[in-house]
Motif scaffolding. Structure first.
Motif, PDB file in Angstrom:
ATOM      1  N   GLY A  37       0.862  -1.274   0.003  1.00  0.00           N
ATOM      2  CA  GLY A  37      -0.149  -0.014   0.084  1.00  0.00           C
ATOM      3  C   GLY A  37       0.754   1.305  -0.029  1.00  0.00           C
ATOM      4  O   GLY A  37       1.702   1.435  -0.806  1.00  0.00           O
ATOM      5  N   ASN A  38       0.628   2.342   1.065  1.00  0.00           N
ATOM      6  CA  ASN A  38       1.346   3.639   1.027  1.00  0.00           C
ATOM      7  C   ASN A  38       2.581   3.323   2.035  1.00  0.00           C
ATOM      8  O   ASN A  38       2.939   4.203   2.444  1.00  0.00           O
ATOM      9  N   ALA A  39       3.133   2.278   2.435  1.00  0.00           N
ATOM     10  CA  ALA A  39       3.821   1.878   3.583  1.00  0.00           C
ATOM     11  C   ALA A  39       5.111   1.059   3.132  1.00  0.00           C
ATOM     12  O   ALA A  39       4.915   0.054   2.110  1.00  0.00           O
ATOM     13  N   VAL A  40       6.367   1.506   3.701  1.00  0.00           N
ATOM     14  CA  VAL A  40       7.534   0.833   3.400  1.00  0.00           C
ATOM     15  C   VAL A  40       7.762   0.136   4.509  1.00  0.00           C
ATOM     16  O   VAL A  40       8.044   0.776   5.832  1.00  0.00           O
ATOM     17  N   TYR A  41       8.226  -1.147   4.585  1.00  0.00           N
ATOM     18  CA  TYR A  41       8.746  -1.648   5.951  1.00  0.00           C
ATOM     19  C   TYR A  41      10.129  -1.965   5.930  1.00  0.00           C
ATOM     20  O   TYR A  41      10.802  -2.544   4.807  1.00  0.00           O
ATOM     21  N   PHE A  42      10.906  -1.851   7.065  1.00  0.00           N
ATOM     22  CA  PHE A  42      12.417  -2.285   7.260  1.00  0.00           C
ATOM     23  C   PHE A  42      12.697  -3.112   8.622  1.00  0.00           C
ATOM     24  O   PHE A  42      12.106  -2.979   9.452  1.00  0.00           O
ATOM     25  N   ARG A  43      13.648  -3.717   8.159  1.00  0.00           N
ATOM     26  CA  ARG A  43      14.433  -4.741   9.257  1.00  0.00           C
ATOM     27  C   ARG A  43      15.610  -4.505   9.526  1.00  0.00           C
ATOM     28  O   ARG A  43      16.239  -3.667   9.189  1.00  0.00           O
ATOM     29  N   SER A  44      15.826  -4.695  11.014  1.00  0.00           N
ATOM     30  CA  SER A  44      16.996  -4.195  11.760  1.00  0.00           C
ATOM     31  C   SER A  44      17.752  -5.588  12.404  1.00  0.00           C
ATOM     32  O   SER A  44      18.627  -5.628  13.091  1.00  0.00           O
TER      33      SER A  44
END
Ligand SMILES: O=C(O)c1cccc(O)c1O
Ligand SMILES: [Fe+2]
Length: 285
Positions: A37-44
């Protein structure tokens, strides 16, 4: 009382998701895992995601904490209600956006949006960033408080956090053996004040110090060492004025019974034992 298992993710609105994505991957050293959708997901680390940027208002922040069971969510709603705090179930669509099975959200007394989540998704993949910042994981947040004494009461008496140390009236709060997962700092308005990722060693702190300067990133504090958690640190500016912190060497509080919180002055020496001075409004009198 509510029993928080661990801090899990932060969701931040931004008018420019593309710029935030460039920053997260090229500067901060997170791994972009998906756009949805309008979101970006990040991992750490080995969790599905620990940071989300979504298209929206840059003042729209949410922080999630994992609870132990579905029943614990139901209990949390009752505990919050008794404390006079309205809470709400997340909708199915909101659960899908968060990769959780269920969640409850509410506003803390300062107006910070907090999400209590159940069964967040893990990843079977190693965290593999595009820039090697040495990040070992998302660890804590600074949370804005419009009344530190009131909010310390809420977070300790209702949310079950314990004070590890104070800097002035700002409490560093633990929910497990790590020195702090939440810290409250004075502000006129609510929101996430800083986001901390742990890095492997001082070498990563110093490497990033040179790297970030070369990239023209605004360094706001450090390199330095916190007398409170004993962590060495570097703070720098991210999208929409958000402050990010790398730190290494945060102490554990192994023995709950024998730990007494210590009082540090709300002055540069309370924040850094090497002599660095913060250029961060909420760390200054
Ligand atoms: O690590 C700490 O002790 C600490 C102290 C003051 C402010 C912070 O952000 C910290 O992480
Ligand atoms: Fe911090």
């Amino acid at each position: 009382m509510i029993n928080l298992h661990d801090i899990r993710y932060v969701r931040l609105g931004t008018p420019d998701v593309e710029a935030a994505t460039r920053y997260c991957t090229e500067i901060l050293g997170l791994q972009k895992i998906r756009t949805q959708g309008n979101a970006v997901y990040f991992r750490s680390d080995d969790r599905d995601h620990t940071l989300v940027y979504f298209e929206g208002d840059a003042r729209d922040h949410a922080t999630a904490f994992e609870l132990h069971s579905f029943e614990a969510l139901e209990v949390a709603r009752k505990v919050l209600q008794q404390a006079g705090t309205d809470s709400h179930w997340g909708t199915d669509q909101e659960c899908e956006q968060r990769f959780v099975r269920a969640f409850v959200w509410f506003l803390d007394p300062s107006g910070n949006r907090i999400e209590l989540i159940w069964r967040p998704q893990h990843s079977g993949w190693r965290y593999f960033p595009s820039r090697d910042a040495g990040i070992t994981g998302f660890s804590h947040i600074g949370l804005r408080s419009t009344d530190l004494v009131r909010d310390e009461k809420f977070w300790t008496q209702i949310m079950g956090a314990r004070v590890s140390d104070w800097i002035g009236d700002a409490p560093l709060l633990r929910i497990d053996e790590i020195h702090h997962k939440i810290a409250l700092f004075p502000s006129e308005y609510p929101g996430v004040q800083h986001i901390n990722h742990q890095v492997q060693s001082i070498d990563d702190i110093m490497r990033s110090w040179y790297f970030l300067q070369e990239k023209g990133v605004n360094i706001t504090f450090g390199p330095g060492k916190h007398p409170t958690s004993t962590a060495m640190f570097l703070y720098f500016e991210g999208p929409d004025g958000m402050i990010f912190e790398y730190s290494s060497g945060v102490r554990s509080i192994e023995d709950e019974a024998s730990h007494l919180p210590r009082q540090f002055p709300f002055e540069p020496v309370g924040f850094c034992m090497w002599g660095a001075r913060p250029n961060i409004k909420e760390f200054k009198t």
